[in-house]
Design an enzyme around this catalytic site. Structure first.
Site, mmCIF file in Angstrom:
data_model
loop_
_atom_site.group_PDB
_atom_site.id
_atom_site.type_symbol
_atom_site.label_atom_id
_atom_site.label_comp_id
_atom_site.label_asym_id
_atom_site.label_seq_id
_atom_site.Cartn_x
_atom_site.Cartn_y
_atom_site.Cartn_z
ATOM 1 N N ARG A 174 -9.094 -7.775 15.016
ATOM 2 C CA ARG A 174 -9.175 -6.324 14.845
ATOM 3 C C ARG A 174 -10.411 -5.964 14.034
ATOM 4 O O ARG A 174 -10.793 -6.691 13.122
ATOM 5 C CB ARG A 174 -7.901 -5.866 14.117
ATOM 6 C CG ARG A 174 -7.846 -4.419 13.767
ATOM 7 C CD ARG A 174 -6.448 -3.997 13.425
ATOM 8 N NE ARG A 174 -6.095 -4.283 12.029
ATOM 9 C CZ ARG A 174 -4.962 -3.888 11.470
ATOM 10 N NH1 ARG A 174 -4.072 -3.217 12.174
ATOM 11 N NH2 ARG A 174 -4.707 -4.172 10.217
ATOM 12 N N ARG A 181 -6.359 1.037 2.128
ATOM 13 C CA ARG A 181 -5.275 1.971 2.446
ATOM 14 C C ARG A 181 -4.924 2.794 1.204
ATOM 15 O O ARG A 181 -5.279 2.402 0.087
ATOM 16 C CB ARG A 181 -4.029 1.158 2.860
ATOM 17 C CG ARG A 181 -4.324 0.164 3.973
ATOM 18 C CD ARG A 181 -3.468 -1.108 3.841
ATOM 19 N NE ARG A 181 -3.913 -2.142 4.784
ATOM 20 C CZ ARG A 181 -3.491 -2.242 6.028
ATOM 21 N NH1 ARG A 181 -2.575 -1.429 6.478
ATOM 22 N NH2 ARG A 181 -3.962 -3.180 6.833
ATOM 23 N N ASP A 250 0.956 2.587 3.202
ATOM 24 C CA ASP A 250 0.176 1.371 3.451
ATOM 25 C C ASP A 250 -0.421 1.373 4.855
ATOM 26 O O ASP A 250 -1.231 0.515 5.180
ATOM 27 C CB ASP A 250 1.028 0.114 3.241
ATOM 28 C CG ASP A 250 2.330 0.164 4.006
ATOM 29 O OD1 ASP A 250 3.084 1.142 3.845
ATOM 30 O OD2 ASP A 250 2.599 -0.762 4.795
ATOM 31 N N ASP A 260 -2.914 0.326 12.086
ATOM 32 C CA ASP A 260 -1.595 -0.325 12.155
ATOM 33 C C ASP A 260 -0.699 0.289 13.236
ATOM 34 O O ASP A 260 0.286 0.981 12.959
ATOM 35 C CB ASP A 260 -0.888 -0.306 10.787
ATOM 36 C CG ASP A 260 -1.399 -1.424 9.893
ATOM 37 O OD1 ASP A 260 -2.418 -2.048 10.244
ATOM 38 O OD2 ASP A 260 -0.781 -1.684 8.847
#
Ligand code: AMP
Ligand code: MG
Length: 492
Positions: A174, A181, A250, A260
């Site tokens: 990724r 975050r 998060d 995410d």
């Protein structure tokens, strides 16, 4: 020949407490499923080398490339409103940072690359399904023009992971403009580590908000910057019908990228209360709640920054509240501007927002498909004979008739031609979104038959979401009732 990564690692140069040094756990038999060749080139990497056996071993975490300084980042976070003081990368390892051809620093991270000191009870691994899902949705978001982490590669590990059933293991490589975050700030705040917060804030400013460095009050400017980007991001989510599904602190990026991808989903029929995630029992992260939740998350960030705002706590709180107060206005501005574009307005007039909202209300009542309605409305802007294609999407087509009469009167007052309006509308109303039933079919083919052709085809269609692609018309249609996916799973 070795694969060359021009790493320049700045996060790993921060103090020890920010991360844990850890190497990926080698996997049995890595096999490349997909390399994002254009992205590799943008990152200054050689795609042919990445496809070589050595490159594939790197992408699967079997081999650590030269210059990498692999770390798992520490963070905390509010999960569904409950604070967890220690989360961290439990199944992700940051290999390092490269500066891309645009001069933007980017993290290259492996997700599913084995346990880290933050794994808690998890195995540090990822299953093939969620890896394909994140690959597809993140690349679709990028093609839609929405800030997001990217997918560089997906590999199969040759090992099994245990979830509810035994599944093939996979690793996602990724790319993010950083993995910092809101929860990263919370990690230090929870420990009373003011120095850590300052170091992190300075790093985030240098990396993402360089203008804040020169501002009178750099840390206030940092918060303003994050608020502006998050307000814009969430507005864009709503405008394409995206539901993140797990907007925990998060999973809220300081850079303003979507990050995410778990049980995320796109709306089929328009329903502001839509929830797909199996773990979101109370609808905290429902479609229309997302702006409110973003503000809640940003409020948590502001709390972490108070110590940098002022030694006078009351003053710091007052300043934070005043900056947070900008969020609703910024969100509304971005959202309403986007809505006006979706219905083909070139100018703004009183009543436009109400007109757009009335269409949404009519869609909700009539169970009309969100994406198809706006796309067909774009066609109807060009040719009023195509109104019938739009009206049949509504359970009660006459409700659309009332609305469209008002709309035609309004657009009739603008000088643009129907063709100009239609083309402007098609440029903001995608035909192709990653619909749940398509993703599920891709995953089923991959797991059941080791067949990745449907994955490749879906990726190709989604790479041009705003184009007219007649050969792929069926990819634009909503699911049949028996194909409808009502629940999505994070599959961790
Ligand atoms: P997520 O729901 O993906 O945002 O993850 C929440 C937290 O759980 C993060 O700290 C993850 O690193 C951790 N986590 C999720 N899945 C796993 C896993 N399979 N092994 C270890 N940690 C995990
Ligand atoms: Mg997460």
């Amino acid at each position: 020949m070795t694969v060359h990564f021009p790493f320049q690692n700045t996060y790993a140069a921060l103090p020890e407490g920010f991360f844990a040094r850890v190497t990926p756990t080698p996997v049995a038999a890595p096999r490349l499923i997909k390399l994002n060749r254009p992205l590799a080139v943008r990152l200054g990497l050689d795609p042919d080398m990445l496809e070589s056996p050595e490159g594939v071993e790197i992408l699967a975490g079997k081999r650590v490339p030269n210059g990498a300084d692999p770390i798992a980042m520490a963070y905390a976070g509010h999960q569904f409103g409950y604070f967890v003081p220690q989360l961290g990368d439990g199944r992700a390892i940051l290999l390092g940072e490269v500066v891309d051809i645009d001069g933007v620093r980017r993290d290259i991270q492996l997700k599913g690359s084995g346990p880290t000191p933050y794994s808690r009870r998890g195995d540090g691994r990822a299953a093939l399904g969620p890896v394909l899902r994140e690959y597809i949705v993140s690349e679709a978001m990028a093609a839609l023009g929405i800030p997001t982490t990217r997918s560089l590669a997906a590999t199969i590990t040759g090992e099994s992971v245990m979830r509810e059933t035994v599944l093939p293991g996979a690793v996602l490589a990724r790319v993010a403009s950083s993995h910092i975050r809101v929860g990263t700030f919370q990690y230090f705040a929870a420990r009373g580590d003011t120095e850590g917060i300052k170091r992190l804030a300075d790093h985030a400013i240098a990396r993402h908000y360089p203008n804040a460095a020169g501002a009178d009050r750099p840390y206030h400017a940092l918060l303003e910057g994050v608020i502006a980007r998050q307000a814009d991001l969430v507005a864009r989510w709503l405008l394409v019908g995206f539901i993140h599904g797990v907007m925990n602190t998060d999973n809220t990026s300081i850079s303003g990228e979507t990050i995410d991808y778990g049980p995320c989903a796109f709306l089929d029929h328009y329903d502001p209360a839509a929830v797909f995630s199996s773990i979101d029992e109370h609808g905290r992260y429902a479609y229309a709640n997302q702006p409110r939740i973003a503000l809640w998350n940003l409020t948590r960030l502001a709390e972490c920054l108070l110590s940098l705002f002022s030694d006078d706590k009351d003053k710091a709180i007052e300043q934070a509240q005043s900056i947070l107060g900008e969020f609703p206005g910024r969100f509304t501005l971005a959202y309403q501007a986007g809505l006006r574009q979706k219905i083909g307005m070139f100018t703004r007039r009183d009543g436009d927002e109400a007109l757009a909202q009335d269409l949404l209300d009519t869609m909700a009542k009539g169970q009309a498909d969100f994406t198809v309605t706006f796309r067909r409305l774009s066609d109807a802007a060009e040719d009023a004979n195509r109104d019938s294609d739009v009206r049949q999407l509504f359970a009660d087509p006459s409700a659309y008739d009332d609305w469209v009469a008002r709309w035609r009167q309004r657009i009739g007052g603008e000088p643009q031609t129907p063709a100009q309006r239609a083309s402007a509308m098609r440029a903001v109303n995608p035909a192709f979104i990653p619909r749940n039933h398509r993703i599920e079919a891709v995953i089923a083919a991959a797991i059941g038959r080791d067949d990745f052709a449907p994955f490749e085809k879906l990726l190709a269609v989604l790479s041009k979401p705003y184009d007219v692609q007649p050969a792929f018309a069926d990819y634009a249609t909503p699911p049949e009732p028996d194909q409808r996916v009502l629940r999505t799973f994070c599959g961790t």
